[in-house]
Design a protein around this motif. Structure first.
Motif, PDB file in Angstrom:
ATOM      1  N   GLN A   7       0.833  -1.202   0.000  1.00 56.62           N
ATOM      2  CA  GLN A   7       0.000   0.000   0.000  1.00 56.62           C
ATOM      3  C   GLN A   7       0.873   1.259   0.000  1.00 56.62           C
ATOM      4  O   GLN A   7       0.581   2.239  -0.699  1.00 56.62           O
ATOM      5  N   ASP A   8       1.951   1.243   0.774  1.00 53.93           N
ATOM      6  CA  ASP A   8       2.867   2.386   0.802  1.00 53.93           C
ATOM      7  C   ASP A   8       3.548   2.554  -0.554  1.00 53.93           C
ATOM      8  O   ASP A   8       3.762   3.685  -1.018  1.00 53.93           O
ATOM      9  N   ALA A   9       3.892   1.435  -1.195  1.00 59.92           N
ATOM     10  CA  ALA A   9       4.521   1.505  -2.517  1.00 59.92           C
ATOM     11  C   ALA A   9       3.564   2.080  -3.546  1.00 59.92           C
ATOM     12  O   ALA A   9       3.961   2.863  -4.426  1.00 59.92           O
ATOM     13  N   ILE A  10       2.286   1.715  -3.454  1.00 60.20           N
ATOM     14  CA  ILE A  10       1.292   2.257  -4.384  1.00 60.20           C
ATOM     15  C   ILE A  10       1.200   3.774  -4.247  1.00 60.20           C
ATOM     16  O   ILE A  10       1.202   4.509  -5.246  1.00 60.20           O
ATOM     17  N   ARG A  11       1.127   4.251  -3.007  1.00 60.15           N
ATOM     18  CA  ARG A  11       1.034   5.699  -2.792  1.00 60.15           C
ATOM     19  C   ARG A  11       2.270   6.415  -3.325  1.00 60.15           C
ATOM     20  O   ARG A  11       2.166   7.487  -3.948  1.00 60.15           O
ATOM     21  N   ALA A  12       3.451   5.846  -3.096  1.00 65.39           N
ATOM     22  CA  ALA A  12       4.675   6.494  -3.571  1.00 65.39           C
ATOM     23  C   ALA A  12       4.747   6.507  -5.091  1.00 65.39           C
ATOM     24  O   ALA A  12       5.130   7.510  -5.702  1.00 65.39           O
ATOM     25  N   LEU A  13       4.370   5.429  -5.706  1.00 65.48           N
ATOM     26  CA  LEU A  13       4.429   5.348  -7.171  1.00 65.48           C
ATOM     27  C   LEU A  13       3.391   6.258  -7.821  1.00 65.48           C
ATOM     28  O   LEU A  13       3.610   6.777  -8.921  1.00 65.48           O
ATOM     29  N   ARG A  14       2.262   6.448  -7.181  1.00 64.41           N
ATOM     30  CA  ARG A  14       1.253   7.351  -7.749  1.00 64.41           C
ATOM     31  C   ARG A  14       1.796   8.771  -7.897  1.00 64.41           C
ATOM     32  O   ARG A  14       1.410   9.497  -8.819  1.00 64.41           O
ATOM     33  N   GLY A  15       2.686   9.150  -6.994  1.00 70.46           N
ATOM     34  CA  GLY A  15       3.225  10.500  -7.069  1.00 70.46           C
ATOM     35  C   GLY A  15       4.070  10.746  -8.300  1.00 70.46           C
ATOM     36  O   GLY A  15       4.264  11.909  -8.701  1.00 70.46           O
ATOM     37  N   ILE A  16       4.619   9.709  -8.913  1.00 70.35           N
ATOM     38  CA  ILE A  16       5.449   9.880 -10.122  1.00 70.35           C
ATOM     39  C   ILE A  16       4.888   9.068 -11.283  1.00 70.35           C
ATOM     40  O   ILE A  16       5.597   8.774 -12.248  1.00 70.35           O
ATOM     41  N   ALA A  17       3.616   8.687 -11.192  1.00 68.96           N
ATOM     42  CA  ALA A  17       3.047   7.768 -12.174  1.00 68.96           C
ATOM     43  C   ALA A  17       3.123   8.314 -13.595  1.00 68.96           C
ATOM     44  O   ALA A  17       3.445   7.575 -14.536  1.00 68.96           O
ATOM     45  N   ASP A  18       2.831   9.597 -13.783  1.00 73.97           N
ATOM     46  CA  ASP A  18       2.853  10.148 -15.136  1.00 73.97           C
ATOM     47  C   ASP A  18       4.270  10.157 -15.717  1.00 73.97           C
ATOM     48  O   ASP A  18       4.449  10.012 -16.930  1.00 73.97           O
ATOM     49  N   GLU A  19       5.284  10.307 -14.864  1.00 76.42           N
ATOM     50  CA  GLU A  19       6.660  10.309 -15.360  1.00 76.42           C
ATOM     51  C   GLU A  19       7.103   8.933 -15.842  1.00 76.42           C
ATOM     52  O   GLU A  19       7.921   8.821 -16.756  1.00 76.42           O
ATOM     53  N   ILE A  20       6.589   7.875 -15.214  1.00 77.52           N
ATOM     54  CA  ILE A  20       7.040   6.522 -15.546  1.00 77.52           C
ATOM     55  C   ILE A  20       5.908   5.689 -16.141  1.00 77.52           C
ATOM     56  O   ILE A  20       5.944   4.461 -16.095  1.00 77.52           O
ATOM     57  N   ALA A  21       4.902   6.354 -16.700  1.00 76.72           N
ATOM     58  CA  ALA A  21       3.727   5.644 -17.216  1.00 76.72           C
ATOM     59  C   ALA A  21       4.087   4.554 -18.224  1.00 76.72           C
ATOM     60  O   ALA A  21       3.537   3.443 -18.158  1.00 76.72           O
ATOM     61  N   PRO A  22       4.980   4.800 -19.192  1.00 74.30           N
ATOM     62  CA  PRO A  22       5.295   3.721 -20.151  1.00 74.30           C
ATOM     63  C   PRO A  22       5.857   2.474 -19.475  1.00 74.30           C
ATOM     64  O   PRO A  22       5.483   1.344 -19.832  1.00 74.30           O
ATOM     65  N   ALA A  23       6.748   2.662 -18.488  1.00 74.42           N
ATOM     66  CA  ALA A  23       7.323   1.505 -17.798  1.00 74.42           C
ATOM     67  C   ALA A  23       6.271   0.766 -16.985  1.00 74.42           C
ATOM     68  O   ALA A  23       6.228  -0.472 -16.956  1.00 74.42           O
ATOM     69  N   LEU A  24       5.379   1.513 -16.342  1.00 77.48           N
ATOM     70  CA  LEU A  24       4.303   0.874 -15.578  1.00 77.48           C
ATOM     71  C   LEU A  24       3.370   0.091 -16.479  1.00 77.48           C
ATOM     72  O   LEU A  24       2.976  -1.038 -16.167  1.00 77.48           O
ATOM     73  N   ALA A  25       3.006   0.689 -17.611  1.00 79.88           N
ATOM     74  CA  ALA A  25       2.097   0.021 -18.538  1.00 79.88           C
ATOM     75  C   ALA A  25       2.717  -1.249 -19.105  1.00 79.88           C
ATOM     76  O   ALA A  25       2.035  -2.273 -19.276  1.00 79.88           O
ATOM     77  N   GLU A  26       4.000  -1.197 -19.377  1.00 82.37           N
ATOM     78  CA  GLU A  26       4.674  -2.383 -19.908  1.00 82.37           C
ATOM     79  C   GLU A  26       4.740  -3.491 -18.865  1.00 82.37           C
ATOM     80  O   GLU A  26       4.579  -4.678 -19.183  1.00 82.37           O
ATOM     81  N   ALA A  27       4.957  -3.126 -17.606  1.00 82.49           N
ATOM     82  CA  ALA A  27       5.066  -4.128 -16.546  1.00 82.49           C
ATOM     83  C   ALA A  27       3.746  -4.858 -16.323  1.00 82.49           C
ATOM     84  O   ALA A  27       3.736  -6.038 -15.976  1.00 82.49           O
ATOM     85  N   VAL A  28       2.616  -4.169 -16.511  1.00 82.06           N
ATOM     86  CA  VAL A  28       1.314  -4.803 -16.308  1.00 82.06           C
ATOM     87  C   VAL A  28       1.135  -5.999 -17.232  1.00 82.06           C
ATOM     88  O   VAL A  28       0.613  -7.053 -16.843  1.00 82.06           O
ATOM     89  N   SER A  29       1.552  -5.862 -18.474  1.00 80.94           N
ATOM     90  CA  SER A  29       1.349  -6.925 -19.456  1.00 80.94           C
ATOM     91  C   SER A  29       2.553  -7.845 -19.600  1.00 80.94           C
ATOM     92  O   SER A  29       2.565  -8.694 -20.486  1.00 80.94           O
ATOM     93  N   ASP A  30       3.545  -7.700 -18.728  1.00 85.19           N
ATOM     94  CA  ASP A  30       4.737  -8.539 -18.803  1.00 85.19           C
ATOM     95  C   ASP A  30       4.481  -9.844 -18.052  1.00 85.19           C
ATOM     96  O   ASP A  30       4.372  -9.850 -16.823  1.00 85.19           O
ATOM     97  N   PRO A  31       4.399 -10.986 -18.752  1.00 85.39           N
ATOM     98  CA  PRO A  31       4.093 -12.252 -18.063  1.00 85.39           C
ATOM     99  C   PRO A  31       5.181 -12.703 -17.113  1.00 85.39           C
ATOM    100  O   PRO A  31       4.942 -13.570 -16.277  1.00 85.39           O
ATOM    101  N   ASP A  32       6.385 -12.128 -17.222  1.00 90.08           N
ATOM    102  CA  ASP A  32       7.467 -12.511 -16.319  1.00 90.08           C
ATOM    103  C   ASP A  32       7.389 -11.810 -14.966  1.00 90.08           C
ATOM    104  O   ASP A  32       8.136 -12.157 -14.051  1.00 90.08           O
ATOM    105  N   GLN A  33       6.508 -10.820 -14.859  1.00 86.51           N
ATOM    106  CA  GLN A  33       6.338 -10.149 -13.578  1.00 86.51           C
ATOM    107  C   GLN A  33       5.483 -11.024 -12.653  1.00 86.51           C
ATOM    108  O   GLN A  33       4.542 -11.686 -13.091  1.00 86.51           O
ATOM    109  N   PRO A  34       5.767 -11.034 -11.357  1.00 87.84           N
ATOM    110  CA  PRO A  34       4.920 -11.786 -10.422  1.00 87.84           C
ATOM    111  C   PRO A  34       3.471 -11.309 -10.483  1.00 87.84           C
ATOM    112  O   PRO A  34       3.194 -10.129 -10.705  1.00 87.84           O
ATOM    113  N   PHE A  35       2.573 -12.225 -10.234  1.00 90.77           N
ATOM    114  CA  PHE A  35       1.149 -11.916 -10.291  1.00 90.77           C
ATOM    115  C   PHE A  35       0.768 -10.807  -9.313  1.00 90.77           C
ATOM    116  O   PHE A  35      -0.056  -9.942  -9.607  1.00 90.77           O
TER     117      PHE A  35
END
Length: 748
Positions: A517-545
């Motif tokens: 939960q703390d990680a979610i809040r911290a990442l939201r603060g810079i989400a627009d800066e790292i949006a491409p990396a976040l979007a890619e990680a969502v669809s990456d099957p090698d990432q943990p569920f």
């Protein structure tokens, strides 16, 4: 080149499996014929106990050899030694038939189960899980066909020559199997301490109640099988007193018939049994049938009833029971399964053999006149106890699955390894099958890859992978995020706006229950800066569920177009909770930025896929993070408790293609007990949704309200005004008016 090697290895495995099982079936027929030609049936329990003791010693010796040298080396060597033993037995059998008969019994008991177990270890190590998926079933079929061939060979050799001649045939088959397994190839083992590996297996088994239950079912079924086997051979010895030639033919024909029936059941009945009965139910078929057939044979002891009892036990043990039993290990973690499975499978069977033989010895000493009836009755009693244990296995299996889900520990196998029968079996349980898939699909965690990077990355300075001077405080903060205590991590995440260079470490924390939960809040603060990396990680099957299902809660605050695009791709993910989270996040973005909505056609395609999964899966879906949810776009927290997640997900998807407000009102109405409200909501959906979507959605909603014929707009609105006091009837009125306008040429 690699594909050619795989094909050659697969062909070698297929042929080796057939040869291996052919020699096993032939050796059993030859062993029984030679022994009963030289000894009385009453001597069987003693040699079985001796064989069990020898096998127990062999289990630990084999575990040492497998650990030190690897199965790819040990198994061909074992086949070679076995072939030499058959050759020596053939040379000596004429002059010393009784000693050779005993040695042959010990020989087949020691080598039989171990080389088969070792062979499958060779196959598992040689092929990756994806390749093995298509090969294992073909290799198994080849093995079953080999059983038929082995029985036929023993029959024809017995007809033309005698049981002694079969020994030289078995020697040749073992040599062929040795060469075949050597051609498969494989690893050379881990070179770990074999003694510690063996003793740790015993410790794990003693501390795990579920594994003890598995061991109990193996021992009990082995006892009943041993009792039936004695009765079967005793009756055969009475029927064939003229010598080993006719006896060999009888045993060979019996094993051929059992192999054929096993093949028929395995290919035609195993999957339906798993679908209808579940894993534990399939296991319970064996003691159930043994209980019935042994009881009948005890009451009406004839060669026919005894043969039927023994044959049904053998056929079910090698088909439906085996399919269910192997799946009972699915939720067991690798650190428990690897050191214990061989002990349970091989040693458990040998212990059961010894106990069954000991019971026979006692019965022969106490009541020899009615020994056969007592043996069969005891087999029925043991089967009844086995049935009780099998029924408890269901609760234990479900408990193991739930424990794995709660702990977030991935199962040992990947989803690709599971056969279709496994997947169908999981759907019969009162659990979320797709949640199990999600555990099976989880790969090595991001955190593990940070701690133990690939070899080519280990020498890259600095160790945290951040390209910054050594004096930069970002390194200390990265170390805290990687190795700090929960309180230190929370403090590092809250102190200031997260440095984008630390994003990978914060993303890794999403896999942790204590700080995600703390990680979610911290990442939201810079989400627009790292949006491409976040979007890619969502669809990456090698990432943990765990990471993939939590990233959409970060992306939902992004205004960058890459966020919406990544979430739209997530609507087609193989895991339900990832799709569910992506849809919720995309709906929240669309509420703020309607232009970010995806086109209607792919959304309806996603809806169609959700509706075509089957009712069992639809009803069993659960969310692992369900208790942390905020209000959803269509429902507040209180109302969400009354709506199934599958239903909510489909309506969330539909809100991306149609006006979300009337869909929200319809969903709330469907969650009520008011028949009129539900009927009105269904009528709205009938007016709005395409025919195919409507026809597949309504059956999933447990629709008990008869949908009335289409009414005019005014009639529907009047009905809503009268009955939907708790809902915004005006909004639904506007939606119905819009739904009656021509939609040609419009995108919304």
């Amino acid at each position: 080149m690699a594909q050619d090697k795989d094909r050659r290895a697969a062909l070698a495995a297929l042929i080796s499996a057939g040869v291996m099982i052919a020699q096993q079936v032939g050796s059993k027929a030859t062993r029984d014929a030679l022994f009963l030609s030289s000894f009385d049936a009453e001597d069987l329990p003693r040699v079985v106990i001796a064989s069990a003791a020898a096998s127990m010693v062999a289990v630990f010796a084999a575990s040492r050899a497998f650990a030190r040298f690897g199965p790819a080396r040990v198994v061909p060597f074992s086949f070679g030694i076995s072939g030499l033993l058959y050759l020596a037995e053939w040379l000596l059998v004429q002059g010393a038939p009784r000693p050779v008969a005993v040695v042959l019994y010990l020989h087949t008991a020691v080598f039989g189960a171990l080389v088969i177990s070792g062979f499958w270890s060779v196959v598992n190590e040689r092929f990756d899980p994806h390749s093995a998926k298509g090969m294992v079933s073909r290799i198994g079929t080849g093995a079953t066909v080999g059983g038929v061939v082995g029985g036929l060979v023993a029959w024809r050799v017995g007809e033309a020559f005698d049981a002694n001649a079969m020994l030289i045939v078995l020697a040749g088959l073992n040599v062929l199997a040795a060469f075949g397994v050597a051609r498969i190839g494989g690893g050379e083992g881990e070179h770990e301490d074999p003694v510690s590996a063996s003793t740790s297996g015993l410790r794990v088994l003693l501390k795990a109640p579920y594994l003890r239950s598995l061991a109990a079912i193996v021992v009990l079924t082995a006892i009943s099988a041993g009792l039936l086997d004695y009765a079967f051979k005793a009756e055969a010895a009475r029927q064939f007193e003229q010598g080993s030639q006719d006896m060999l033919s009888f045993f060979a024909i019996f094993h051929v018939g059992a192999a054929v029936l096993s093949l028929v059941l395995q290919t035609g009945a195993a999957k339906p049994a798993l679908e209808r009965l579940g894993v534990a139910g399939s296991v319970a078929t064996l003691p159930t049938v043994v209980l019935m057939t042994a009881a009948v044979a005890a009451g009406l002891t004839r060669i026919g009833t005894v043969v039927v009892a023994r044959a049904t036990e053998l056929v079910l043990a090698n088909s439906i029971f085996r399919s269910g039993y192997e799946l009972l290990y699915t939720p067991v973690s690798p650190d428990k399964k690897r050191p214990t499975k061989a002990l349970i499978d091989v040693a458990g069977n040998r212990v059961g053999d010894a106990l069954g033989s000991g019971m026979v010895i006692v019965i022969l000493a106490v009541a020899p006149a009615i020994s056969l009836k007592l043996v069969l009755g005891l087999a029925a009693a043991v089967a009844a106890f086995s049935l009780y244990i099998a029924r408890r296995l269901h609760r234990g299996y479900v408990g193991q699955l739930e424990e794995s889900l709660r702990s977030g520990t991935p199962f040992a196998a990947e989803r690709a390894v599971l056969e279709a029968a496994t997947l169908q079996t999981l759907s019969t349980l009162g659990l979320d099958r797709e949640a199990l898939f999600e555990q099976l699909a989880a790969h090595q965690s991001w955190s593990d890859r940070q701690t133990h990077p690939p070899a080519e990355e280990r020498s890259a300075p600095p160790p945290d992978g951040i390209d910054a001077p050594a004096s930069d405080p970002v390194h200390a903060r990265a170390h805290t995020l990687r190795a700090g205590s929960p309180d230190e991590i929370r403090s590092a995440l809250k102190d200031e706006v997260l440095d984008p260079r630390l994003a990978p470490f914060a993303i890794a924390l999403l896999a942790r229950r204590d700080v995600h939960q703390d990680a979610i809040r911290a990442l939201r603060g810079i989400a627009d800066e790292i949006a491409p990396a976040l979007a890619e990680a969502v669809s990456d099957p090698d990432q943990p569920f765990a990471i993939r299902r939590r990233l959409p809660r970060v992306l939902e605050v992004c205004d960058a177009p890459e966020a919406a695009e990544g979430l739209a791709r997530g609507l087609d993910d193989s895991l339900f909770e990832v799709r569910y989270r992506c849809a919720l996040a995309l709906a929240r973005i669309a509420t703020r930025l309607p232009e970010r909505r995806p086109p209607r056609e792919p959304v309806l395609e996603a809806v169609a896929k959700e509706l075509n999964i089957g009712r069992k899966v639809w009803e069993q879906r659960r969310l692992l993070d369900d208790d942390t949810d905020e209000d959803a776009p269509l429902l507040d927290k209180a109302r969400r408790d009354r709506v199934h997640r599958s239903v909510e997900h489909v309506f969330t998807l539909l809100s991306l293609a149609y006006d979300p407000e009337p869909l929200r009102l319809s969903l709330v109405a469907l969650a009520t007990d008011d028949t009129n409200l539900r009927g009105t909501a269904l009528e709205y959906l009938e007016n709005v949704l395409p025919e195919h979507t409507r026809d597949t959605l309504f059956p999933m909603l447990d629709v008990r309200v008869e949908i009335r014929k289409k009414r005019s707009r005014e009639e529907i609105v009047d009905d809503l005004v009268r009955s939907m006091q708790s809902l915004d009837a005006k909004a639904l009125q506007r939606a119905i008016r819009e739904s009656e306008r021509p939609a040609d040429g419009e995108e919304r």
